[in-house]
Design a protein around this motif. Sequence first.
Motif, PDB file in Angstrom:
ATOM      1  N   ALA A  67      11.724   7.592  -2.352  1.00  0.00           N
ATOM      2  CA  ALA A  67      12.704   6.447  -1.999  1.00  0.00           C
ATOM      3  C   ALA A  67      12.164   5.165  -1.688  1.00  0.00           C
ATOM      4  N   LEU A  68      10.934   5.231  -1.128  1.00  0.00           N
ATOM      5  CA  LEU A  68      10.142   3.699  -0.920  1.00  0.00           C
ATOM      6  C   LEU A  68      10.102   2.956  -2.242  1.00  0.00           C
ATOM      7  N   LEU A  69      10.122   3.232  -3.428  1.00  0.00           N
ATOM      8  CA  LEU A  69      10.053   2.684  -4.508  1.00  0.00           C
ATOM      9  C   LEU A  69      11.302   1.912  -4.912  1.00  0.00           C
ATOM     10  N   SER A  70      11.056   0.616  -5.633  1.00  0.00           N
ATOM     11  CA  SER A  70      12.327  -0.012  -6.165  1.00  0.00           C
ATOM     12  C   SER A  70      13.153   1.147  -7.071  1.00  0.00           C
ATOM     13  N   GLU A  71      14.560   0.757  -7.501  1.00  0.00           N
ATOM     14  CA  GLU A  71      15.188   1.426  -8.500  1.00  0.00           C
ATOM     15  C   GLU A  71      14.715   1.910  -9.779  1.00  0.00           C
ATOM     16  N   ASP A  72      14.313   0.852 -10.432  1.00  0.00           N
ATOM     17  CA  ASP A  72      13.868   0.917 -11.495  1.00  0.00           C
ATOM     18  C   ASP A  72      12.245   1.767 -11.742  1.00  0.00           C
ATOM     19  N   THR A  73      11.451   1.542 -10.560  1.00  0.00           N
ATOM     20  CA  THR A  73      10.417   2.292 -10.719  1.00  0.00           C
ATOM     21  C   THR A  73      10.530   3.971 -10.306  1.00  0.00           C
ATOM     22  N   ALA A  74      11.346   4.154  -9.340  1.00  0.00           N
ATOM     23  CA  ALA A  74      11.906   5.202  -8.841  1.00  0.00           C
ATOM     24  C   ALA A  74      12.832   6.123 -10.034  1.00  0.00           C
TER      25      ALA A  74
ATOM     26  N   SER B 104      -2.824   1.539   8.580  1.00  0.00           N
ATOM     27  CA  SER B 104      -1.474   0.928   9.114  1.00  0.00           C
ATOM     28  C   SER B 104      -0.652   1.692   8.319  1.00  0.00           C
ATOM     29  N   ALA B 105      -0.700   1.839   6.865  1.00  0.00           N
ATOM     30  CA  ALA B 105       0.308   2.158   6.023  1.00  0.00           C
ATOM     31  C   ALA B 105       0.400   3.620   6.318  1.00  0.00           C
ATOM     32  N   LEU B 106      -0.664   4.349   6.425  1.00  0.00           N
ATOM     33  CA  LEU B 106      -0.548   5.808   6.707  1.00  0.00           C
ATOM     34  C   LEU B 106       0.204   6.006   7.956  1.00  0.00           C
ATOM     35  N   ASN B 107       0.034   5.349   8.987  1.00  0.00           N
ATOM     36  CA  ASN B 107       0.625   5.357  10.436  1.00  0.00           C
ATOM     37  C   ASN B 107       2.209   5.296  10.350  1.00  0.00           C
ATOM     38  N   GLU B 108       2.462   4.244   9.504  1.00  0.00           N
ATOM     39  CA  GLU B 108       4.186   3.958   9.288  1.00  0.00           C
ATOM     40  C   GLU B 108       4.619   5.094   8.543  1.00  0.00           C
ATOM     41  N   LEU B 109       4.018   5.677   7.461  1.00  0.00           N
ATOM     42  CA  LEU B 109       4.510   6.775   6.857  1.00  0.00           C
ATOM     43  C   LEU B 109       4.891   7.993   7.546  1.00  0.00           C
ATOM     44  N   LYS B 110       3.698   8.049   8.554  1.00  0.00           N
ATOM     45  CA  LYS B 110       3.725   9.186   9.360  1.00  0.00           C
ATOM     46  C   LYS B 110       4.680   9.116  10.481  1.00  0.00           C
ATOM     47  N   ASP B 111       4.833   8.029  10.937  1.00  0.00           N
ATOM     48  CA  ASP B 111       6.114   7.685  11.758  1.00  0.00           C
ATOM     49  C   ASP B 111       7.506   7.877  11.208  1.00  0.00           C
ATOM     50  N   GLU B 112       7.581   7.692  10.054  1.00  0.00           N
ATOM     51  CA  GLU B 112       8.707   7.808   9.364  1.00  0.00           C
ATOM     52  C   GLU B 112       8.928   9.299   9.001  1.00  0.00           C
ATOM     53  N   GLY B 113       8.065  10.291   9.407  1.00  0.00           N
ATOM     54  CA  GLY B 113       8.416  11.498   8.894  1.00  0.00           C
ATOM     55  C   GLY B 113       7.975  11.937   7.326  1.00  0.00           C
ATOM     56  N   ILE B 114       7.308  10.926   6.752  1.00  0.00           N
ATOM     57  CA  ILE B 114       7.222  11.251   5.329  1.00  0.00           C
ATOM     58  C   ILE B 114       5.789  12.016   4.990  1.00  0.00           C
TER      59      ILE B 114
ATOM     60  N   VAL C   2       0.831  -1.407  -0.056  1.00  0.00           N
ATOM     61  CA  VAL C   2       0.173  -0.049   0.008  1.00  0.00           C
ATOM     62  C   VAL C   2       0.942   1.228   0.026  1.00  0.00           C
ATOM     63  N   LYS C   3       1.911   1.149   0.565  1.00  0.00           N
ATOM     64  CA  LYS C   3       2.909   2.386   0.768  1.00  0.00           C
ATOM     65  C   LYS C   3       3.427   2.596  -0.525  1.00  0.00           C
ATOM     66  N   GLU C   4       3.631   1.526  -1.297  1.00  0.00           N
ATOM     67  CA  GLU C   4       4.466   1.843  -2.680  1.00  0.00           C
ATOM     68  C   GLU C   4       3.454   2.190  -3.606  1.00  0.00           C
ATOM     69  N   LYS C   5       1.964   1.743  -3.501  1.00  0.00           N
ATOM     70  CA  LYS C   5       1.167   2.239  -4.338  1.00  0.00           C
ATOM     71  C   LYS C   5       0.624   3.704  -4.233  1.00  0.00           C
TER      72      LYS C   5
ATOM     73  N   GLU D  73      -7.431  14.595   4.654  1.00  0.00           N
ATOM     74  CA  GLU D  73      -6.104  15.124   4.115  1.00  0.00           C
ATOM     75  C   GLU D  73      -5.072  14.399   4.335  1.00  0.00           C
ATOM     76  N   ILE D  74      -4.363  14.019   3.309  1.00  0.00           N
ATOM     77  CA  ILE D  74      -2.757  13.488   3.467  1.00  0.00           C
ATOM     78  C   ILE D  74      -1.785  14.712   3.062  1.00  0.00           C
ATOM     79  N   MET D  75      -1.138  15.040   3.823  1.00  0.00           N
ATOM     80  CA  MET D  75       0.011  16.147   3.624  1.00  0.00           C
ATOM     81  C   MET D  75       1.295  15.348   3.368  1.00  0.00           C
ATOM     82  N   ILE D  76       1.896  15.439   2.153  1.00  0.00           N
ATOM     83  CA  ILE D  76       3.174  15.054   1.878  1.00  0.00           C
ATOM     84  C   ILE D  76       4.287  16.012   2.518  1.00  0.00           C
ATOM     85  N   LEU D  77       5.160  15.434   3.511  1.00  0.00           N
ATOM     86  CA  LEU D  77       6.152  16.303   4.033  1.00  0.00           C
ATOM     87  C   LEU D  77       7.497  16.112   3.410  1.00  0.00           C
ATOM     88  N   ASP D  78       7.724  14.848   2.956  1.00  0.00           N
ATOM     89  CA  ASP D  78       8.905  14.858   2.101  1.00  0.00           C
ATOM     90  C   ASP D  78       8.885  14.015   1.102  1.00  0.00           C
TER      91      ASP D  78
END
Length: 234
Positions: free
Chosen positions: A221-228, A193-203, A152-155, A210-215
Amino acid sequence: MDSMYEVLMQLPLFQGVSRTSISGIIEKTKFHFLKYKPGEVVVSRGEECTHLKFLISGSVRSEMVNKNGKIRVSEVLHAPNVLAPNHMFGRNTYYPADIYAVEDTGIMQLDKQTFVNILQSESIVLINLLNIISRRSQKSIETFLSLSSGSVKEKLAFWVLCFTQRRSTDIKVICKQKDLYSFFGVQRSVFVSALNELKDEGIIDYTTREIMILDRDRLKALLSEDTADEDVEE
């Protein structure tokens, strides 16, 4: 001439063009300059894209809304930039987002025929435009492939990256949580759960609407090298 040259050289479409060619463009082209105060509308969603608009100073907020109006993606774009160049041509020549000034903002614009004349005379500008259009058209395929696999985080990461620009700031996804986790095809508990993980990581940070993108860089960087790869973004 020097200041105009510097303005054009900062813009993505003119990068790599020689000083001589830029000077020739300046001499032969009639540029139109517009100024906007904070809060003024630069373009409206659905407005026909008859001119290519370059953001040369200040910043604007772009807000895209899906067809049923339930999901909005908002971001702030900073100069130098170009607004929706992939909507100048093709079947859909209408702006996909509402764009309005965040601060005192300067726009330089060219009518379509004038821009076509530049494309015909300057191959580097044409290649730059083709690269931008190609990257954006490839996003739809990459988004489909991403949403059909991965966590979910990658999606969420790929989806946000596809609908925002690399140097944009103050990115927000505005919608009810149920609309978004239904869109991603997952249960509420998994999504939260995915949102909470991203929030704990400060992302990110988030509320129920509302979802605010902090970083954005760390989201990428969560994505694989090819996808990113940089080609995923403009």
